[in-house]
Design an enzyme around this catalytic site. Structure first.
Site, PDB file in Angstrom:
ATOM      1  N   ARG A  55       0.801  -1.222   0.000  1.00 11.03           N
ATOM      2  CA  ARG A  55       0.000   0.000   0.000  1.00 11.03           C
ATOM      3  C   ARG A  55       0.837   1.278   0.000  1.00 11.03           C
ATOM      4  O   ARG A  55       0.586   2.186  -0.787  1.00 11.03           O
ATOM      5  CB  ARG A  55      -0.931   0.047   1.223  1.00 11.03           C
ATOM      6  CG  ARG A  55      -2.242  -0.630   1.033  1.00 11.03           C
ATOM      7  CD  ARG A  55      -2.667  -1.245   2.328  1.00 11.03           C
ATOM      8  NE  ARG A  55      -1.716  -2.285   2.654  1.00 11.03           N
ATOM      9  CZ  ARG A  55      -1.816  -3.536   2.213  1.00 11.03           C
ATOM     10  NH1 ARG A  55      -2.838  -3.880   1.480  1.00 11.03           N
ATOM     11  NH2 ARG A  55      -0.887  -4.439   2.486  1.00 11.03           N
ATOM     12  N   THR A  56       1.803   1.356   0.892  1.00 13.99           N
ATOM     13  CA  THR A  56       2.501   2.637   1.046  1.00 13.99           C
ATOM     14  C   THR A  56       3.265   2.975  -0.233  1.00 13.99           C
ATOM     15  O   THR A  56       3.131   4.074  -0.781  1.00 13.99           O
ATOM     16  CB  THR A  56       3.445   2.569   2.258  1.00 13.99           C
ATOM     17  OG1 THR A  56       2.696   2.119   3.379  1.00 13.99           O
ATOM     18  CG2 THR A  56       4.039   3.935   2.567  1.00 13.99           C
ATOM     19  N   LYS A  84      26.109  -2.846  -1.339  1.00 19.94           N
ATOM     20  CA  LYS A  84      27.578  -2.707  -1.308  1.00 19.94           C
ATOM     21  C   LYS A  84      28.022  -1.963  -0.060  1.00 19.94           C
ATOM     22  O   LYS A  84      29.207  -1.662   0.095  1.00 19.94           O
ATOM     23  CB  LYS A  84      28.046  -1.935  -2.547  1.00 19.94           C
ATOM     24  CG  LYS A  84      27.673  -2.584  -3.859  1.00 19.94           C
ATOM     25  CD  LYS A  84      28.041  -1.632  -5.011  1.00 19.94           C
ATOM     26  CE  LYS A  84      27.184  -1.912  -6.233  1.00 19.94           C
ATOM     27  NZ  LYS A  84      27.148  -0.757  -7.147  1.00 19.94           N
ATOM     28  N   ARG A 105      10.992   3.920   3.556  1.00 26.05           N
ATOM     29  CA  ARG A 105      10.608   2.936   4.584  1.00 26.05           C
ATOM     30  C   ARG A 105      11.863   2.175   4.975  1.00 26.05           C
ATOM     31  O   ARG A 105      12.660   1.788   4.116  1.00 26.05           O
ATOM     32  CB  ARG A 105       9.559   1.961   4.060  1.00 26.05           C
ATOM     33  CG  ARG A 105       9.349   0.797   5.015  1.00 26.05           C
ATOM     34  CD  ARG A 105       8.174  -0.046   4.658  1.00 26.05           C
ATOM     35  NE  ARG A 105       6.920   0.646   4.936  1.00 26.05           N
ATOM     36  CZ  ARG A 105       5.725   0.067   4.878  1.00 26.05           C
ATOM     37  NH1 ARG A 105       5.632  -1.210   4.558  1.00 26.05           N
ATOM     38  NH2 ARG A 105       4.631   0.747   5.136  1.00 26.05           N
ATOM     39  N   HIS A 133       4.439   5.624  11.560  1.00 24.89           N
ATOM     40  CA  HIS A 133       4.007   5.477  10.161  1.00 24.89           C
ATOM     41  C   HIS A 133       3.084   6.662   9.864  1.00 24.89           C
ATOM     42  O   HIS A 133       1.861   6.529   9.774  1.00 24.89           O
ATOM     43  CB  HIS A 133       3.273   4.150   9.996  1.00 24.89           C
ATOM     44  CG  HIS A 133       3.074   3.718   8.571  1.00 24.89           C
ATOM     45  ND1 HIS A 133       3.216   4.567   7.491  1.00 24.89           N
ATOM     46  CD2 HIS A 133       2.725   2.508   8.049  1.00 24.89           C
ATOM     47  CE1 HIS A 133       2.972   3.898   6.380  1.00 24.89           C
ATOM     48  NE2 HIS A 133       2.677   2.649   6.688  1.00 24.89           N
TER      49      HIS A 133
HETATM   50  N1   CP Z   1      -0.525  -0.142   5.692  1.00 25.93           N
HETATM   51  C1   CP Z   1       0.699  -0.365   5.177  1.00 25.93           C
HETATM   52  O1   CP Z   1       1.690   0.269   5.547  1.00 25.93           O
HETATM   53  O2   CP Z   1       0.743  -1.353   4.231  1.00 25.93           O
HETATM   54  P1   CP Z   1       2.034  -1.797   3.453  1.00 25.93           P
HETATM   55  O3   CP Z   1       2.990  -2.424   4.471  1.00 25.93           O
HETATM   56  O4   CP Z   1       1.559  -2.775   2.427  1.00 25.93           O
HETATM   57  O5   CP Z   1       2.679  -0.570   2.864  1.00 25.93           O
END
Ligand code: CP
Length: 314
Positions: A55-56, A84, A105, A133
């Site tokens: 999703r993100t 590396k 991320r 998040h």
């Molecule tokens: N909700 C969420 O962060 O989903 P993903 O881990 O798929 O990005």
């Protein structure tokens, strides 16, 4: 203060007025998606994903493409020079010359903040370890606002892995700033909300909260039920995960005792904690919530880049 050029590392980096500005623009995008289709023409989003995501990453990509911009990046750090031994600082310095805005991320808490210190472009935290998040929180808040009309005076139940669930940590820390918020914290004793967050709820925000291990005990008195998965990837041993993984499973039967105007949310991915028989219930909003993630990220990108979003309706 303008959001142009700012980083988003912690959702509390932004004032409630600035958060409203993001939801207001997201609402405008939802009402008239085509009108925003080229406001980021010529702009590039860099995606640095050191951890898996559906999703993100894809909603950020979709958001930038729907704004008329383009995207580059990696979804597996092993295909980049990270393999590396390149540092985060050097990676973001280089990306700053290739892109106009970045989302990162990372499994380590604080990695996006470190990146922001070395970056020449806005950095957005796309999830750092079990910490925060923030763009999921924007998604969640937009969802609550659209379904409930306000972000004030809600009783929200958080159910599942409150220890490691970064979406819970981020959302609680922002909801605590809204008037009249009240929390029901439902988890196994080993997966309670971390002490520092519980402390901040009482000492900093004076928010009422109640802890329980029993979902059925509280389901009838909440406005929002925020289900979460047990975070397998944060456990130190498999046996503990196996013991706790099915602690809570929401099904249609349990929903019988819930309010008619409840909304059931989940940041997704779900594993086993919401039965498929719940998906058709009108109160289940988690797929719409995932969709709203695109529009809130479109609004965020536009505001951090400072592009003109005062477009005419199409
Ligand atoms: N909700 C969420 O962060 O989903 P993903 O881990 O798929 O990005």
């Amino acid at each position: 203060m303008s959001l142009k050029g700012r980083h988003l590392i912690d959702p509390n980096d932004f004032s409630l007025e600035e958060l409203d500005e993001i939801y207001d623009l997201a609402d405008r995008v939802i009402e008239n998606k085509d009108a925003f289709s080229d406001i980021c023409k010529g702009k590039i989003l860099g995606t640095l994903f050191y951890e898996p995501s559906t999703r993100t990453r894809l909603s950020f990509e979709s958001a930038m493409l729907r704004l008329g911009g383009t995207v580059l990046g990696f979804s597996d750090a092993n295909t980049s020079s990270v393999a590396k031994g390149e540092s985060i600082a050097d990676t973001i310095r280089v990306l700053s010359t290739y892109a106009d805005i970045a989302v990162m991320r990372h499994p380590k808490e604080g990695a996006p903040r470190l990146a922001a210190e070395y970056s020449l472009i806005p950095v957005i935290n796309g999830g750092d370890g079990g910490h925060q998040h923030p763009t999921q929180t924007l998604t969640d808040l937009l969802t609550i606002r659209r379904y409930k009309g306000t972000l004030e005076n809600h009783t929200i139940a958080f159910c599942g892995d409150l220890m490691f669930g970064r979406t819970v940590h981020s959302l609680i820390s922002v909801m605590a700033r809204y008037k009249g918020s009240c929390f029901e914290l439902i988890s196994p004793s080993e997966l309670r909300l971390p002490e520092h967050l519980r402390f901040s709820l009482t000492e900093k925000h004076d928010v009422c909260f109640h802890e329980t291990e029993n979902l059925e005990e509280v389901i009838g008195r909440v406005d929002v039920l925020y289900m979460t998965r047990i975070q397998k990837e944060r456990f130190f041993n498999e046996a503990d995960y196996m013991r706790l993984k099915d602690s809570y499973i929401l099904d249609r039967n349990k929903l019988k005792n819930a309010r008619e105007d409840l909304i059931v949310m989940h940041p997704l991915p779900r594993v086993n904690e919401i039965g498929y028989d719940v998906d058709d219930d009108e109160r289940a909003v988690y797929f719409r919530q995932a969709e709203y993630g695109i529009y809130v990220r479109m609004a965020l990108i536009a505001l951090l880049l400072g592009v003109n979003a005062n477009v005419e309706s199409k």
